[in-house]
Scaffold this motif. Structure first.
Motif, mmCIF file in Angstrom:
data_model
loop_
_atom_site.group_PDB
_atom_site.id
_atom_site.type_symbol
_atom_site.label_atom_id
_atom_site.label_comp_id
_atom_site.label_asym_id
_atom_site.label_seq_id
_atom_site.Cartn_x
_atom_site.Cartn_y
_atom_site.Cartn_z
ATOM 1 N N ASN A 31 -1.598 3.732 1.172
ATOM 2 C CA ASN A 31 -3.014 3.357 1.220
ATOM 3 C C ASN A 31 -3.714 3.986 2.419
ATOM 4 O O ASN A 31 -3.186 3.958 3.537
ATOM 5 N N PHE A 33 -7.873 4.456 4.176
ATOM 6 C CA PHE A 33 -9.198 3.847 4.155
ATOM 7 C C PHE A 33 -10.154 4.596 5.082
ATOM 8 O O PHE A 33 -9.735 5.105 6.116
ATOM 9 N N TYR A 50 -5.269 4.571 -2.860
ATOM 10 C CA TYR A 50 -3.951 3.944 -2.915
ATOM 11 C C TYR A 50 -2.869 4.919 -3.373
ATOM 12 O O TYR A 50 -1.712 4.535 -3.537
ATOM 13 N N SER A 94 -2.165 2.027 5.482
ATOM 14 C CA SER A 94 -1.237 0.899 5.393
ATOM 15 C C SER A 94 -0.212 1.193 4.309
ATOM 16 O O SER A 94 -0.422 2.027 3.432
ATOM 17 N N GLY A 95 0.912 0.465 4.391
ATOM 18 C CA GLY A 95 1.982 0.674 3.441
ATOM 19 C C GLY A 95 1.672 0.082 2.078
ATOM 20 O O GLY A 95 0.653 -0.586 1.884
ATOM 21 N N GLY A 97 1.691 -2.174 -1.285
ATOM 22 C CA GLY A 97 1.674 -3.607 -1.504
ATOM 23 C C GLY A 97 0.730 -4.304 -0.544
ATOM 24 O O GLY A 97 0.082 -3.692 0.289
ATOM 25 N N GLY A 98 0.644 -5.604 -0.671
ATOM 26 C CA GLY A 98 -0.256 -6.365 0.187
ATOM 27 C C GLY A 98 0.455 -6.901 1.416
ATOM 28 O O GLY A 98 1.640 -6.692 1.627
ATOM 29 N N HIS A 99 -0.309 -7.584 2.233
ATOM 30 C CA HIS A 99 0.248 -8.294 3.380
ATOM 31 C C HIS A 99 0.904 -7.396 4.412
ATOM 32 O O HIS A 99 1.929 -7.744 5.001
ATOM 33 N N THR A 100 0.343 -6.239 4.598
ATOM 34 C CA THR A 100 0.797 -5.393 5.697
ATOM 35 C C THR A 100 -0.416 -4.910 6.478
ATOM 36 O O THR A 100 -1.481 -4.694 5.906
ATOM 37 N N GLU A 101 -0.212 -4.720 7.776
ATOM 38 C CA GLU A 101 -1.339 -4.358 8.620
ATOM 39 C C GLU A 101 -1.827 -2.951 8.320
ATOM 40 O O GLU A 101 -1.092 -2.115 7.787
ATOM 41 N N ALA A 102 -3.087 -2.714 8.662
ATOM 42 C CA ALA A 102 -3.643 -1.366 8.615
ATOM 43 C C ALA A 102 -3.626 -0.798 10.026
ATOM 44 O O ALA A 102 -3.947 -1.484 10.991
ATOM 45 N N PHE A 103 -3.219 0.462 10.127
ATOM 46 C CA PHE A 103 -3.191 1.164 11.403
ATOM 47 C C PHE A 103 -4.418 2.066 11.468
ATOM 48 O O PHE A 103 -4.712 2.791 10.514
ATOM 49 N N ASN B 96 -3.381 -6.298 -3.703
ATOM 50 C CA ASN B 96 -2.235 -5.466 -3.336
ATOM 51 C C ASN B 96 -2.565 -4.227 -2.516
ATOM 52 O O ASN B 96 -1.678 -3.454 -2.198
ATOM 53 N N ASN B 98 -4.302 -4.034 0.475
ATOM 54 C CA ASN B 98 -4.634 -4.220 1.885
ATOM 55 C C ASN B 98 -6.055 -3.766 2.195
ATOM 56 O O ASN B 98 -6.313 -3.161 3.241
#
Lengths: 113, 112
Positions: A31, A33, A50, A94-95, A97-103, B96, B98
């Motif tokens: 992902n 952004f 994505y 970000s990696g 799937g969900g629930h991972t931080e964005a760098f 999903n 983020n």
């Protein structure tokens, strides 16, 4: 150390110019952004991607387009720059799937004159 | 996300005191939240995250509290230091990809 690198820290462009903002990440993230940040408005999502060659509009896509030809690179394009696009632009990744931080990258401050 | 006013809220605290920064989020479907810290001239940096199935999470000197009933998030910083001076953003996401929605931020000013 994880890295999101934006090609320029500061840019000055003229009204009507086509502008490219480049972003590269070295974390093999799916992902990516593009946000813009304006005083008092927080960060607003312009576009995200994505997967390679996939893109989705964010909240404020008007006047912008994006390109993702390679997994590690996500470009923001201002087709015809206008003064109201003067802003700080932030790229993030970000990696899967969900629930991972964005760098985030360090940001590009674009001024359109 | 939603746009807010032009004035950035500022919290001024004395060095060594505890700080509490609050955030109201907008989407009851959001299931993941992050606090970011942004220093002048830099991109946002991750501080701590919390999933919606939790109401509290602790890190090093930081604690995040989540109240889903009133859609409220808070960040507590213990023994605030001058290096904590920055703008703090809460961010919410769901789904999903983020895709995060950010609040307008709070400026923390630590007085020596």
């Amino acid at each position: 150390d994880v890295k999101v690198t934006q090609s320029s820290r500061y840019l000055v462009k003229r009204t009507g110019e086509k502008v490219f903002l480049e972003c590269v990440q070295d974390m093999d993230h799916e992902n990516m952004f593009w946000y813009r940040q304006d005083p008092g408005l927080g960060l607003r999502l312009i576009y995200f991607s994505y997967d390679v060659k996939m893109k989705e509009k964010g909240d404020i896509p008007e006047g912008y387009s994006v390109s993702r030809e390679k997994k590690e690179r996500f470009s923001l394009i201002l087709e015809s720059a206008s003064t109201n696009q003067t802003s700080m632009y932030l790229c993030a990744s970000s990696g899967e799937g969900g629930h991972t931080e964005a760098f985030f990258g360090q940001g590009t401050r674009l001024t359109v004159v | 996300g939603e746009s807010v006013g032009l004035h950035l809220p500022t919290l001024s605290v004395q060095e060594g005191d505890n700080s509490i920064i609050n955030c109201a989020y907008s989407n009851s479907a959001s299931d993941y939240f992050i606090w970011y810290k942004q220093e002048s001239g830099k991109g946002p940096q991750f501080i701590i995250d919390i999933r919606s199935n939790m109401d509290k999470r602790q890190g090093q000197r930081v604690t995040v509290l989540l109240n889903k009933t009133v859609k409220h998030l808070s960040l507590q910083i213990a023994a605030t230091q001058p290096g904590d001076s920055a703008v703090y953003f809460c961010a919410e996401s769901f789904g999903n990809f983020n895709k995060f929605y950010f609040g307008s931020g709070t400026k923390l000013n630590v007085k020596p």
